[in-house]
Scaffold this motif. Structure first.
Motif, PDB file in Angstrom:
ATOM      1  N   VAL A  84       0.863  -1.180   0.000  1.00  0.00           N
ATOM      2  CA  VAL A  84       0.000   0.000   0.000  1.00  0.00           C
ATOM      3  C   VAL A  84       0.902   1.234   0.000  1.00  0.00           C
ATOM      4  O   VAL A  84       1.923   1.255   0.692  1.00  0.00           O
ATOM      5  N   CYS A  85       0.562   2.236  -0.811  1.00  0.00           N
ATOM      6  CA  CYS A  85       1.407   3.422  -0.943  1.00  0.00           C
ATOM      7  C   CYS A  85       0.567   4.689  -0.880  1.00  0.00           C
ATOM      8  O   CYS A  85      -0.614   4.691  -1.238  1.00  0.00           O
ATOM      9  N   PHE A  86       1.195   5.766  -0.426  1.00  0.00           N
ATOM     10  CA  PHE A  86       0.570   7.082  -0.476  1.00  0.00           C
ATOM     11  C   PHE A  86       1.658   8.145  -0.414  1.00  0.00           C
ATOM     12  O   PHE A  86       2.808   7.864  -0.076  1.00  0.00           O
ATOM     13  N   ILE A  87       1.286   9.373  -0.751  1.00  0.00           N
ATOM     14  CA  ILE A  87       2.203  10.500  -0.724  1.00  0.00           C
ATOM     15  C   ILE A  87       2.116  11.174   0.640  1.00  0.00           C
ATOM     16  O   ILE A  87       1.030  11.448   1.142  1.00  0.00           O
ATOM     17  N   SER A  88       3.271  11.410   1.240  1.00  0.00           N
ATOM     18  CA  SER A  88       3.300  12.095   2.528  1.00  0.00           C
ATOM     19  C   SER A  88       4.453  13.087   2.535  1.00  0.00           C
ATOM     20  O   SER A  88       5.566  12.768   2.106  1.00  0.00           O
ATOM     21  N   TYR A  89       4.182  14.270   3.047  1.00  0.00           N
ATOM     22  CA  TYR A  89       5.220  15.293   3.149  1.00  0.00           C
ATOM     23  C   TYR A  89       5.881  15.302   4.523  1.00  0.00           C
ATOM     24  O   TYR A  89       6.667  16.179   4.832  1.00  0.00           O
ATOM     25  N   LEU A  90       5.544  14.306   5.347  1.00  0.00           N
ATOM     26  CA  LEU A  90       6.113  14.238   6.692  1.00  0.00           C
ATOM     27  C   LEU A  90       7.316  13.316   6.763  1.00  0.00           C
ATOM     28  O   LEU A  90       7.894  13.144   7.831  1.00  0.00           O
ATOM     29  N   HIS A  91       7.676  12.707   5.655  1.00  0.00           N
ATOM     30  CA  HIS A  91       8.809  11.766   5.630  1.00  0.00           C
ATOM     31  C   HIS A  91       8.632  10.720   6.736  1.00  0.00           C
ATOM     32  O   HIS A  91       9.492  10.530   7.589  1.00  0.00           O
ATOM     33  N   VAL A  92       7.475  10.059   6.699  1.00  0.00           N
ATOM     34  CA  VAL A  92       7.158   9.114   7.766  1.00  0.00           C
ATOM     35  C   VAL A  92       8.042   7.871   7.738  1.00  0.00           C
ATOM     36  O   VAL A  92       8.086   7.123   8.695  1.00  0.00           O
ATOM     37  N   SER A  93       8.748   7.655   6.658  1.00  0.00           N
ATOM     38  CA  SER A  93       9.609   6.485   6.573  1.00  0.00           C
ATOM     39  C   SER A  93      10.949   6.881   5.971  1.00  0.00           C
ATOM     40  O   SER A  93      10.999   7.350   4.836  1.00  0.00           O
ATOM     41  N   PRO A  94      12.036   6.729   6.682  1.00  0.00           N
ATOM     42  CA  PRO A  94      13.356   7.080   6.147  1.00  0.00           C
ATOM     43  C   PRO A  94      13.648   6.297   4.872  1.00  0.00           C
ATOM     44  O   PRO A  94      13.430   5.088   4.803  1.00  0.00           O
ATOM     45  N   GLY A  95      14.119   6.987   3.880  1.00  0.00           N
ATOM     46  CA  GLY A  95      14.462   6.340   2.625  1.00  0.00           C
ATOM     47  C   GLY A  95      13.372   6.416   1.579  1.00  0.00           C
ATOM     48  O   GLY A  95      13.627   6.222   0.397  1.00  0.00           O
ATOM     49  N   TYR A  96      12.137   6.668   1.977  1.00  0.00           N
ATOM     50  CA  TYR A  96      11.040   6.754   1.027  1.00  0.00           C
ATOM     51  C   TYR A  96      10.714   8.198   0.648  1.00  0.00           C
ATOM     52  O   TYR A  96       9.959   8.433  -0.267  1.00  0.00           O
ATOM     53  N   LYS A  97      11.273   9.161   1.406  1.00  0.00           N
ATOM     54  CA  LYS A  97      11.052  10.578   1.147  1.00  0.00           C
ATOM     55  C   LYS A  97       9.544  10.872   1.125  1.00  0.00           C
ATOM     56  O   LYS A  97       8.873  10.698   2.116  1.00  0.00           O
ATOM     57  N   GLU A  98       9.028  11.309  -0.031  1.00  0.00           N
ATOM     58  CA  GLU A  98       7.632  11.732  -0.065  1.00  0.00           C
ATOM     59  C   GLU A  98       6.663  10.577  -0.286  1.00  0.00           C
ATOM     60  O   GLU A  98       5.480  10.720  -0.014  1.00  0.00           O
ATOM     61  N   GLN A  99       7.128   9.468  -0.823  1.00  0.00           N
ATOM     62  CA  GLN A  99       6.224   8.334  -1.029  1.00  0.00           C
ATOM     63  C   GLN A  99       6.493   7.262   0.020  1.00  0.00           C
ATOM     64  O   GLN A  99       7.609   6.792   0.167  1.00  0.00           O
ATOM     65  N   PHE A 100       5.443   6.927   0.711  1.00  0.00           N
ATOM     66  CA  PHE A 100       5.543   5.897   1.736  1.00  0.00           C
ATOM     67  C   PHE A 100       4.849   4.638   1.244  1.00  0.00           C
ATOM     68  O   PHE A 100       3.694   4.682   0.829  1.00  0.00           O
ATOM     69  N   CYS A 101       5.558   3.527   1.280  1.00  0.00           N
ATOM     70  CA  CYS A 101       4.981   2.242   0.882  1.00  0.00           C
ATOM     71  C   CYS A 101       5.225   1.227   1.981  1.00  0.00           C
ATOM     72  O   CYS A 101       6.307   1.194   2.579  1.00  0.00           O
ATOM     73  N   HIS A 102       4.243   0.425   2.238  1.00  0.00           N
ATOM     74  CA  HIS A 102       4.381  -0.642   3.218  1.00  0.00           C
ATOM     75  C   HIS A 102       4.028  -1.956   2.539  1.00  0.00           C
ATOM     76  O   HIS A 102       2.914  -2.140   2.065  1.00  0.00           O
ATOM     77  N   LYS A 103       4.989  -2.849   2.471  1.00  0.00           N
ATOM     78  CA  LYS A 103       4.756  -4.147   1.830  1.00  0.00           C
ATOM     79  C   LYS A 103       3.960  -5.053   2.758  1.00  0.00           C
ATOM     80  O   LYS A 103       4.190  -5.090   3.957  1.00  0.00           O
ATOM     81  N   PHE A 104       3.035  -5.781   2.140  1.00  0.00           N
ATOM     82  CA  PHE A 104       2.255  -6.731   2.920  1.00  0.00           C
ATOM     83  C   PHE A 104       3.129  -7.910   3.322  1.00  0.00           C
ATOM     84  O   PHE A 104       3.953  -8.386   2.549  1.00  0.00           O
ATOM     85  N   SER A 105       2.927  -8.365   4.521  1.00  0.00           N
ATOM     86  CA  SER A 105       3.664  -9.515   5.030  1.00  0.00           C
ATOM     87  C   SER A 105       2.734 -10.713   5.098  1.00  0.00           C
ATOM     88  O   SER A 105       1.519 -10.568   5.252  1.00  0.00           O
ATOM     89  N   GLY A 106       3.318 -11.890   4.969  1.00  0.00           N
ATOM     90  CA  GLY A 106       2.524 -13.102   5.089  1.00  0.00           C
ATOM     91  C   GLY A 106       1.934 -13.279   6.463  1.00  0.00           C
ATOM     92  O   GLY A 106       1.046 -14.112   6.669  1.00  0.00           O
ATOM     93  N   TYR A 107       2.440 -12.497   7.437  1.00  0.00           N
ATOM     94  CA  TYR A 107       1.940 -12.595   8.806  1.00  0.00           C
ATOM     95  C   TYR A 107       0.880 -11.536   9.109  1.00  0.00           C
ATOM     96  O   TYR A 107       0.399 -11.447  10.227  1.00  0.00           O
TER      97      TYR A 107
END
Length: 209
Positions: free
Chosen positions: A53-76
């Protein structure tokens, strides 16, 4: 050769359908969520794919992703709905089935264009190719239809807090991956139909085996 034009078209359509299936598999735009809280999701839009799941964020909520934050789904991640989990497996199967269909079609066309008049061998490989094309189409159709149904009914997803995603959108719409998948289904079904329709020409010089 003159009797295999539809099967040559089947190979071209099957190739295009397989490529579109691959594009749909890797796309994050399966479901487009519109959210009202723009504190984290700055654009108010998030993209829900079958792998992340991805979205644009100007808060840099994830180091390395800058303005785009993506979270990969885990099998768990047991919060991931069944239609997304099913899409992961079925589209991988569709890619494999489509590749087998292309391989069988290539082998049959190779024999035809090289003048190998082996009726049973050529006909059998076209039948196998057609079967794999249709099976691949069904494997794409199920997750595409299921996710489209979820979009139309604005179904929610209970994302974990680490995803920074609300559980329900204000509204959602089908992303580009769904129409791409529908086109892939149509092309693969046509390819399978053309492959299954092959009839070996019977002539006096034909070697019947």
């Amino acid at each position: 050769v003159s009797t295999s034009h539809l099967q040559l078209a089947a190979f071209a359509l099957g190739t295009a359908g397989w490529i579109l299936c691959t594009i749909s598999l890797g796309s994050v735009e399966w479901r487009v969520w519109h959210v009202d809280n723009t504190t984290i999701i700055s654009s108010g839009i998030a993209w829900v794919g079958i792998w992340k799941v991805c979205f644009i964020s100007y808060l840099h909520v994830s180091p390395g992703y800058k303005e785009q934050f993506c979270h990969k789904f885990s099998g768990y991640d047991f919060s991931i709905p069944h239609e997304i989990s099913a899409a992961q497996g079925l589209l991988l199967i569709a890619m494999f089935m489509g590749l087998l269909g292309l391989t069988a079609t290539i082998f049959a066309l190779r024999n035809i264009y090289m003048g190998v008049t082996h009726k049973t061998l050529i006909t059998r490989f076209f039948l196998v190719g057609g079967f794999f094309y249709i099976l691949a189409a069904l494997c794409v159709l199920i997750p595409v239809s299921w996710n489209f149904y979820s979009v139309m009914h604005n179904q929610s997803i209970a994302f974990p807090p680490s995803y920074y995603m609300p559980s329900s959108p204000v509204a959602q719409e089908a992303g580009a991956a769904i129409p791409i998948g529908i086109v892939a289904v149509i092309l693969l079904l046509l390819s399978g139909t053309f492959s299954l329709s092959y009839r070996f020409p019977v002539t006096a010089n034909t070697v019947m085996k």
